[in-house]
Design a protein around this motif. Structure first.
Motif, PDB file in Angstrom:
ATOM      1  N   ALA A 149     -28.173  14.970  34.436  1.00 12.33           N
ATOM      2  CA  ALA A 149     -27.968  15.339  35.835  1.00 12.33           C
ATOM      3  C   ALA A 149     -26.502  15.159  36.255  1.00 12.33           C
ATOM      4  CB  ALA A 149     -28.880  14.498  36.725  1.00 12.33           C
ATOM      5  N   PHE A 150     -25.897  14.031  35.895  1.00 13.08           N
ATOM      6  CA  PHE A 150     -24.508  13.767  36.280  1.00 13.08           C
ATOM      7  C   PHE A 150     -23.553  14.786  35.650  1.00 13.08           C
ATOM      8  CE2 PHE A 150     -25.699   9.145  37.109  1.00 13.08           C
ATOM      9  CZ  PHE A 150     -25.578   9.282  38.479  1.00 13.08           C
ATOM     10  N   ILE A 151     -23.752  15.076  34.371  1.00 13.99           N
ATOM     11  CA  ILE A 151     -22.849  16.008  33.692  1.00 13.99           C
ATOM     12  C   ILE A 151     -23.032  17.423  34.237  1.00 13.99           C
ATOM     13  CG2 ILE A 151     -22.327  17.071  31.453  1.00 13.99           C
ATOM     14  CD1 ILE A 151     -22.944  14.350  30.182  1.00 13.99           C
ATOM     15  N   THR A 152     -24.268  17.782  34.580  1.00 18.87           N
ATOM     16  CA  THR A 152     -24.508  19.094  35.203  1.00 18.87           C
ATOM     17  C   THR A 152     -23.767  19.185  36.533  1.00 18.87           C
ATOM     18  OG1 THR A 152     -26.691  19.249  34.175  1.00 18.87           O
ATOM     19  CG2 THR A 152     -26.277  20.662  36.073  1.00 18.87           C
ATOM     20  N   LEU A 153     -23.852  18.130  37.343  1.00 20.15           N
ATOM     21  CA  LEU A 153     -23.139  18.108  38.618  1.00 20.15           C
ATOM     22  C   LEU A 153     -21.629  18.155  38.406  1.00 20.15           C
ATOM     23  CD1 LEU A 153     -25.238  15.446  40.562  1.00 20.15           C
ATOM     24  CD2 LEU A 153     -25.062  17.880  41.093  1.00 20.15           C
ATOM     25  N   ALA A 154     -21.158  17.495  37.359  1.00 15.34           N
ATOM     26  CA  ALA A 154     -19.720  17.489  37.087  1.00 15.34           C
ATOM     27  C   ALA A 154     -19.183  18.902  36.922  1.00 15.34           C
ATOM     28  CB  ALA A 154     -19.433  16.662  35.836  1.00 15.34           C
ATOM     29  N   PHE A 155     -19.909  19.724  36.165  1.00 16.29           N
ATOM     30  CA  PHE A 155     -19.427  21.079  35.916  1.00 16.29           C
ATOM     31  C   PHE A 155     -19.667  22.019  37.097  1.00 16.29           C
ATOM     32  CE2 PHE A 155     -19.865  19.614  31.453  1.00 16.29           C
ATOM     33  CZ  PHE A 155     -18.537  19.822  31.074  1.00 16.29           C
ATOM     34  N   ARG A 156     -20.484  21.576  38.060  1.00 12.48           N
ATOM     35  CA  ARG A 156     -20.642  22.363  39.281  1.00 12.48           C
ATOM     36  C   ARG A 156     -19.473  22.137  40.225  1.00 12.48           C
ATOM     37  NH1 ARG A 156     -27.066  21.890  41.025  1.00 12.48           N
ATOM     38  NH2 ARG A 156     -27.916  23.076  39.261  1.00 12.48           N
ATOM     39  N   PHE A 157     -18.933  20.919  40.235  1.00 16.08           N
ATOM     40  CA  PHE A 157     -17.854  20.600  41.162  1.00 16.08           C
ATOM     41  C   PHE A 157     -16.477  20.873  40.581  1.00 16.08           C
ATOM     42  CE2 PHE A 157     -21.199  18.072  43.206  1.00 16.08           C
ATOM     43  CZ  PHE A 157     -20.946  18.338  44.551  1.00 16.08           C
ATOM     44  N   ALA A 158     -16.309  20.680  39.282  1.00 15.46           N
ATOM     45  CA  ALA A 158     -14.984  20.801  38.676  1.00 15.46           C
ATOM     46  C   ALA A 158     -15.007  21.834  37.548  1.00 15.46           C
ATOM     47  CB  ALA A 158     -14.523  19.453  38.135  1.00 15.46           C
ATOM     48  N   PRO A 159     -13.903  22.557  37.343  1.00 12.91           N
ATOM     49  CA  PRO A 159     -13.822  23.458  36.195  1.00 12.91           C
ATOM     50  C   PRO A 159     -13.993  22.697  34.892  1.00 12.91           C
ATOM     51  CG  PRO A 159     -12.013  23.852  37.727  1.00 12.91           C
ATOM     52  CD  PRO A 159     -12.689  22.590  38.179  1.00 12.91           C
ATOM     53  N   ALA A 160     -14.531  23.373  33.886  1.00 11.81           N
ATOM     54  CA  ALA A 160     -14.788  22.718  32.598  1.00 11.81           C
ATOM     55  C   ALA A 160     -13.523  22.105  32.014  1.00 11.81           C
ATOM     56  CB  ALA A 160     -15.395  23.727  31.621  1.00 11.81           C
ATOM     57  N   ALA A 161     -12.386  22.791  32.174  1.00 17.27           N
ATOM     58  CA  ALA A 161     -11.137  22.298  31.598  1.00 17.27           C
ATOM     59  C   ALA A 161     -10.704  20.973  32.224  1.00 17.27           C
ATOM     60  CB  ALA A 161     -10.031  23.339  31.772  1.00 17.27           C
ATOM     61  N   ILE A 162     -11.153  20.701  33.456  1.00 23.70           N
ATOM     62  CA  ILE A 162     -10.809  19.449  34.114  1.00 23.70           C
ATOM     63  C   ILE A 162     -11.823  18.359  33.802  1.00 23.70           C
ATOM     64  CG2 ILE A 162     -10.594  18.331  36.374  1.00 23.70           C
ATOM     65  CD1 ILE A 162      -9.393  20.891  37.444  1.00 23.70           C
ATOM     66  N   ALA A 163     -13.113  18.701  33.822  1.00 28.40           N
ATOM     67  CA  ALA A 163     -14.166  17.703  33.644  1.00 28.40           C
ATOM     68  C   ALA A 163     -14.372  17.315  32.180  1.00 28.40           C
ATOM     69  CB  ALA A 163     -15.480  18.219  34.227  1.00 28.40           C
ATOM     70  N   ALA A 164     -14.342  18.307  31.277  1.00 26.18           N
ATOM     71  CA  ALA A 164     -14.712  18.062  29.882  1.00 26.18           C
ATOM     72  C   ALA A 164     -13.884  16.978  29.187  1.00 26.18           C
ATOM     73  CB  ALA A 164     -14.638  19.368  29.088  1.00 26.18           C
ATOM     74  N   PRO A 165     -12.557  16.920  29.381  1.00 25.11           N
ATOM     75  CA  PRO A 165     -11.793  15.879  28.670  1.00 25.11           C
ATOM     76  C   PRO A 165     -12.246  14.457  28.968  1.00 25.11           C
ATOM     77  CG  PRO A 165     -10.311  17.562  29.514  1.00 25.11           C
ATOM     78  CD  PRO A 165     -11.663  17.845  30.089  1.00 25.11           C
ATOM     79  N   PHE A 166     -12.889  14.234  30.112  1.00 26.14           N
ATOM     80  CA  PHE A 166     -13.335  12.876  30.441  1.00 26.14           C
ATOM     81  C   PHE A 166     -14.555  12.467  29.627  1.00 26.14           C
ATOM     82  CE2 PHE A 166     -10.577  13.916  33.908  1.00 26.14           C
ATOM     83  CZ  PHE A 166      -9.966  12.714  34.216  1.00 26.14           C
ATOM     84  N   ASP A 167     -15.073  13.384  28.815  1.00 27.81           N
ATOM     85  CA  ASP A 167     -16.126  13.030  27.862  1.00 27.81           C
ATOM     86  C   ASP A 167     -15.625  11.960  26.889  1.00 27.81           C
ATOM     87  OD1 ASP A 167     -18.546  13.172  26.424  1.00 27.81           O
ATOM     88  OD2 ASP A 167     -17.705  14.631  25.041  1.00 27.81           O
ATOM     89  N   TYR A 168     -14.319  11.945  26.661  1.00 28.10           N
ATOM     90  CA  TYR A 168     -13.747  11.006  25.693  1.00 28.10           C
ATOM     91  C   TYR A 168     -13.675   9.576  26.216  1.00 28.10           C
ATOM     92  CZ  TYR A 168     -12.607  15.186  23.061  1.00 28.10           C
ATOM     93  OH  TYR A 168     -12.691  16.363  22.368  1.00 28.10           O
ATOM     94  N   THR A 169     -13.996   9.363  27.504  1.00 26.70           N
ATOM     95  CA  THR A 169     -14.098   7.990  27.991  1.00 26.70           C
ATOM     96  C   THR A 169     -15.251   7.255  27.302  1.00 26.70           C
ATOM     97  OG1 THR A 169     -15.483   8.708  29.855  1.00 26.70           O
ATOM     98  CG2 THR A 169     -13.108   8.547  30.242  1.00 26.70           C
ATOM     99  N   ALA A 170     -16.106   8.009  26.608  1.00 26.44           N
ATOM    100  CA  ALA A 170     -17.202   7.387  25.849  1.00 26.44           C
ATOM    101  C   ALA A 170     -16.663   6.394  24.825  1.00 26.44           C
ATOM    102  CB  ALA A 170     -18.040   8.460  25.149  1.00 26.44           C
ATOM    103  N   MET A 171     -15.473   6.662  24.280  1.00 23.31           N
ATOM    104  CA  MET A 171     -14.905   5.761  23.271  1.00 23.31           C
ATOM    105  C   MET A 171     -14.622   4.395  23.880  1.00 23.31           C
ATOM    106  SD  MET A 171     -14.281   5.790  20.094  1.00 23.31           S
ATOM    107  CE  MET A 171     -13.601   4.569  18.972  1.00 23.31           C
ATOM    108  N   LEU A 172     -14.123   4.381  25.108  1.00 20.03           N
ATOM    109  CA  LEU A 172     -13.856   3.109  25.781  1.00 20.03           C
ATOM    110  C   LEU A 172     -15.150   2.311  25.953  1.00 20.03           C
ATOM    111  CD1 LEU A 172     -12.141   1.136  27.472  1.00 20.03           C
ATOM    112  CD2 LEU A 172     -12.578   2.604  29.455  1.00 20.03           C
ATOM    113  N   TRP A 173     -16.192   2.983  26.436  1.00 22.02           N
ATOM    114  CA  TRP A 173     -17.470   2.289  26.644  1.00 22.02           C
ATOM    115  C   TRP A 173     -18.067   1.838  25.315  1.00 22.02           C
ATOM    116  CZ3 TRP A 173     -17.624   0.695  31.222  1.00 22.02           C
ATOM    117  CH2 TRP A 173     -17.235   1.495  32.308  1.00 22.02           C
ATOM    118  N   ALA A 174     -17.922   2.653  24.270  1.00 23.80           N
ATOM    119  CA  ALA A 174     -18.475   2.286  22.961  1.00 23.80           C
ATOM    120  C   ALA A 174     -17.810   1.019  22.426  1.00 23.80           C
ATOM    121  CB  ALA A 174     -18.307   3.435  21.975  1.00 23.80           C
ATOM    122  N   VAL A 175     -16.492   0.934  22.578  1.00 24.20           N
ATOM    123  CA  VAL A 175     -15.776  -0.259  22.116  1.00 24.20           C
ATOM    124  C   VAL A 175     -16.233  -1.484  22.900  1.00 24.20           C
ATOM    125  CG1 VAL A 175     -13.520  -1.377  21.966  1.00 24.20           C
ATOM    126  CG2 VAL A 175     -13.772   1.016  21.288  1.00 24.20           C
TER     127      VAL A 175
END
Length: 291
Positions: free
Chosen positions: A221-247
């Motif tokens: 739901a959150f990721i779907t909303l993300a792409f509704r509010f922001a262009p993919a080129a702006i929202a998609a790179p923040f997928d890499y914040t997963a590395m911070l949470w994983a560490v």
């Protein structure tokens, strides 16, 4: 608050949900089969997805004329989840997350034979950079190599196939129909396998199964909303914040601390993904009419 900032915040929230779901799956995988974990996640997620579809336009959104397509996507998703959960149980969380980042590169390469798309030279260079990063993390043939890395690479390949089918049929099917049937098929398959893999959950594990299902739907739901509010080129790179949470989650719950090569390889993989996203955005802007 601007729409783009809302999209970024929704994307970060969705990625946090994914990281928490991965940590729960890793914890449950210490006792339970990946098939049992997938079963409970689908069992909890499916009614929640139907509920979201109902409030998002009615259950008619779940109608489809392409049951075979949904069956194939469901089988692919089952393979994705099975190999990913298996890899999570065998490798540290941060290392598993880093290898999983290769999935967008698989999407880029497989789109050539499966969708007939062409890869520009900058994209090819960026893809090679990303795969070099994977080699740095995995280190095949070295003492640090673990077979769990192969499971995660298989998961990334299955995920790429799932994204390619979404790209091909997503415009003709409603989002909630795609998500609903993608969850229904694994539920049916894992239900059949339960007699062979069942382990009675510990009381705390029941909460884990419930939480994983709810968090998984929340991520969608959150990721779907993300792409509704922001262009993919702006929202998609923040997928890499997963590395911070994983560490952070790996260190907090299992005392895992990735070696420097994991960070080096992750930087190459993330950099390649950002370069591809930047190139795609520039290409889209050049093709857009200026009138």
């Amino acid at each position: 608050m601007s729409p783009s900032l809302k999209g970024i915040l929704f994307m970060c929230a969705g990625v946090l949900c994914l990281a928490l779901g991965d940590a729960i799956a890793k914890w449950l995988g210490e006792v339970h089969s990946p098939l049992q974990i997938i079963f409970f996640r689908a069992l909890v997620s499916l009614p929640l997805i139907a509920l979201l579809a109902y409030f998002g336009g009615g259950l008619r959104k779940l109608r489809t004329r392409r049951p075979v397509v949904h069956l194939v996507r469901g089988l692919i998703y089952t393979g994705t989840m099975f190999f990913f959960v298996l890899g999570l149980t065998l490798l540290p969380l941060a290392e598993a997350t880093a290898i999983a980042f290769v999935a967008p590169l698989f999407v880029t390469l497989l789109s050539v034979p499966l969708l007939g798309e062409k890869i520009d030279r900058p994209v090819m260079v960026a893809s090679l950079l990303g795969f070099a990063g994977v080699l740095v993390v995995v280190r095949p043939g070295g003492d640090a190599f673990h077979p769990g890395a192969l499971a995660l690479l298989a998961a990334a390949a299955f995920y790429a196939l799932m994204m390619i089918t979404a790209r091909r049929y997503g415009a003709r099917e409603h989002l909630w129909a795609m998500v609903f049937y993608m969850t229904l098929v694994p539920l049916v398959i894992t239900t059949i396998t339960l007699p062979w893999v069942w382990q009675t959950p510990h009381p705390w594990h029941w909460l884990g199964f419930l939480g994983a299902g709810i968090i998984g739907v929340g991520a969608t739901a959150f990721i779907t909303l993300a792409f509704r509010f922001a262009p993919a080129a702006i929202a998609a790179p923040f997928d890499y914040t997963a590395m911070l949470w994983a560490v952070l989650l790996g260190w907090w719950f299992w005392g895992e601390m990735p070696d420097p090569w994991v960070f080096v390889g992750s930087t190459l993989i993330i950099g390649s993904g950002l370069l591809i996203a930047y190139h795609d955005r520039r290409t889209t802007l050049k093709r857009r009419p200026t009138s």
